[in-house]
Design a protein around this motif. Structure first.
Motif, mmCIF file in Angstrom:
data_model
loop_
_atom_site.group_PDB
_atom_site.id
_atom_site.type_symbol
_atom_site.label_atom_id
_atom_site.label_comp_id
_atom_site.label_asym_id
_atom_site.label_seq_id
_atom_site.Cartn_x
_atom_site.Cartn_y
_atom_site.Cartn_z
ATOM 1 N N ARG A 9 0.830 -1.208 0.000
ATOM 2 C CA ARG A 9 0.000 0.000 0.000
ATOM 3 C C ARG A 9 0.863 1.256 0.000
ATOM 4 N NH1 ARG A 9 -5.418 -1.011 1.104
ATOM 5 N NH2 ARG A 9 -5.740 1.160 1.710
ATOM 6 N N ALA A 10 1.975 1.193 0.714
ATOM 7 C CA ALA A 10 2.885 2.341 0.734
ATOM 8 C C ALA A 10 3.501 2.571 -0.643
ATOM 9 C CB ALA A 10 3.978 2.117 1.775
ATOM 10 N N ALA A 11 3.779 1.479 -1.358
ATOM 11 C CA ALA A 11 4.358 1.600 -2.699
ATOM 12 C C ALA A 11 3.329 2.091 -3.709
ATOM 13 C CB ALA A 11 4.928 0.251 -3.138
ATOM 14 N N LEU A 12 2.064 1.736 -3.515
ATOM 15 C CA LEU A 12 1.009 2.097 -4.463
ATOM 16 C C LEU A 12 0.460 3.507 -4.241
ATOM 17 C CD1 LEU A 12 -1.041 -1.237 -4.416
ATOM 18 C CD2 LEU A 12 0.263 -0.355 -6.359
ATOM 19 N N ALA A 13 0.388 3.928 -3.000
ATOM 20 C CA ALA A 13 -0.320 5.161 -2.641
ATOM 21 C C ALA A 13 0.089 6.395 -3.446
ATOM 22 C CB ALA A 13 -0.162 5.425 -1.140
ATOM 23 N N LEU A 19 -6.899 2.684 -3.284
ATOM 24 C CA LEU A 19 -6.371 1.318 -3.281
ATOM 25 C C LEU A 19 -7.440 0.277 -2.969
ATOM 26 C CD1 LEU A 19 -3.027 1.904 -1.318
ATOM 27 C CD2 LEU A 19 -3.461 2.109 -3.775
ATOM 28 N N ASP A 20 -8.697 0.696 -2.848
ATOM 29 C CA ASP A 20 -9.728 -0.252 -2.426
ATOM 30 C C ASP A 20 -11.016 -0.171 -3.235
ATOM 31 O OD1 ASP A 20 -10.542 2.209 -1.540
ATOM 32 O OD2 ASP A 20 -10.381 1.734 0.596
ATOM 33 N N PHE A 24 -10.126 3.812 -10.528
ATOM 34 C CA PHE A 24 -9.061 4.631 -9.965
ATOM 35 C C PHE A 24 -8.273 5.269 -11.097
ATOM 36 C CE2 PHE A 24 -7.900 0.187 -10.243
ATOM 37 C CZ PHE A 24 -6.725 0.205 -10.979
ATOM 38 N N ALA A 25 -7.567 6.329 -10.778
ATOM 39 C CA ALA A 25 -6.739 7.023 -11.762
ATOM 40 C C ALA A 25 -5.270 6.879 -11.395
ATOM 41 C CB ALA A 25 -7.120 8.499 -11.830
ATOM 42 N N LEU A 26 -4.408 7.034 -12.406
ATOM 43 C CA LEU A 26 -2.965 6.983 -12.205
ATOM 44 C C LEU A 26 -2.431 8.404 -12.081
ATOM 45 C CD1 LEU A 26 -3.738 4.254 -13.616
ATOM 46 C CD2 LEU A 26 -1.452 4.256 -14.597
ATOM 47 N N ARG A 49 -2.984 -2.497 -10.479
ATOM 48 C CA ARG A 49 -2.136 -2.192 -9.325
ATOM 49 C C ARG A 49 -1.193 -3.349 -9.009
ATOM 50 N NH1 ARG A 49 -7.258 0.753 -6.487
ATOM 51 N NH2 ARG A 49 -8.168 -1.248 -7.056
ATOM 52 N N ARG A 50 -1.651 -4.585 -9.203
ATOM 53 C CA ARG A 50 -0.771 -5.733 -8.987
ATOM 54 C C ARG A 50 0.324 -5.779 -10.051
ATOM 55 N NH1 ARG A 50 0.965 -7.871 -4.943
ATOM 56 N NH2 ARG A 50 -1.174 -7.811 -4.115
#
Length: 265
Positions: A9-13, A19-20, A24-26, A49-50
């Motif tokens: 989650r820290a890497a994705l945020a 994240l849930d 979602f947007a990039l 995200r994966r």
């Protein structure tokens, strides 16, 4: 929905607006990474995200304007897709803010014709749909269906997927017999045989089959898209529009102020 560890989650945020949720947007990503990520999206069963975690988030410590990113891999992917596969559709997936000064009115009309957007969908030609994540095949059950009709719908679609699943290994064997391996590498041959089998069977997949879609567009394009989606008769489509609007307003809020205006003309 897919779950992530605290480290993931820290890497994705920094790069995803949530994240849930499924919409979602990039953000904060170089164009080359966003385009390469979407290019991989169409040929992978993984969520976006994966994919980012597995293939584009580097193991090194964050640094610079794009911390923890493997841009080299993205550039190599573009080169392979362009030059080895001859697929230039991925060029739609990168964007540039381009100024054209001193243009005549004729030129401006030529530049502004149409409101195009770029789309990339998970391909049933490359991704098998014989798995059952969470114990269910990958298809949507409309909320409008209830009671006996819903039960009949589920039974019918389950049967369609059962047939698809049953025939997939049979068709692989058929194409292996019809097209014996020549001088190509084992991995290339297996991928070719699988693609032939999937391409033959994908006609069995119903319209309710779920997929992943990547979209790249302008604020104007998204505004028109949202207006159409919000007026759609299907609840799934309207719900998607609501989720899209929430995420897009985190990125381009100024372009979407008119979406909620009643009786907008």
């Amino acid at each position: 929905m897919e779950s992530y560890t605290a480290e993931e989650r820290a890497a994705l945020a920094p790069y995803f607006t949530n994240l849930d949720r499924p919409i979602f947007a990039l953000v904060n990503l170089p164009e080359v990474v966003k385009g390469a990520l979407f290019a991989r999206y169409s040929r992978s069963p993984k969520s976006l995200r994966r994919l980012f975690l597995d293939e584009f988030a580097s193991a090194g410590p964050p640094s610079g304007p794009a911390p923890g990113l493997d841009t080299t891999r993205a550039e190599r992917l573009y080169e392979r897709v362009f030059f080895e596969y001859g697929d230039d559709s991925v060029a739609q997936l990168g964007g540039v803010h381009l100024a054209c000064e001193g243009a005549s009115n004729i030129l401006t009309k030529a530049l502004e014709w149409g409101r195009l957007m770029a789309y990339l969908e998970q391909s049933t030609r490359y991704i098998p749909y014989d798995d059952r994540p969470g114990g269910h095949y990958r298809y949507h059950v409309p909320g409008e269906l209830t009671g006996a009709l819903r039960e009949q719908y589920v039974a019918t679609l389950d049967r369609a997927f059962d047939v698809y699943r049953e025939w997939l290994p049979r068709l692989r064997a058929f194409y292996e017999a019809k097209h014996p391996r020549g001088g190509e590498a084992e991995g290339v041959y297996r991928s070719t045989i699988r693609a032939k089998a999937l391409d033959t069977l994908r006609g069995l997949l119903p319209a309710a089959t779920t997929s992943n879609v990547g979209i790249y567009g302008t604020g104007q394009g998204y505004e028109q898209l949202l207006l159409r989606l919000r007026a759609h008769p299907l609840a799934e489509v309207r719900a998607c529009a609501d989720l899209m609007l929430v995420e897009l307003r985190k990125v381009i809020p100024a372009f979407l102020k008119r979406v909620d205006v009643p009786d907008r003309g």
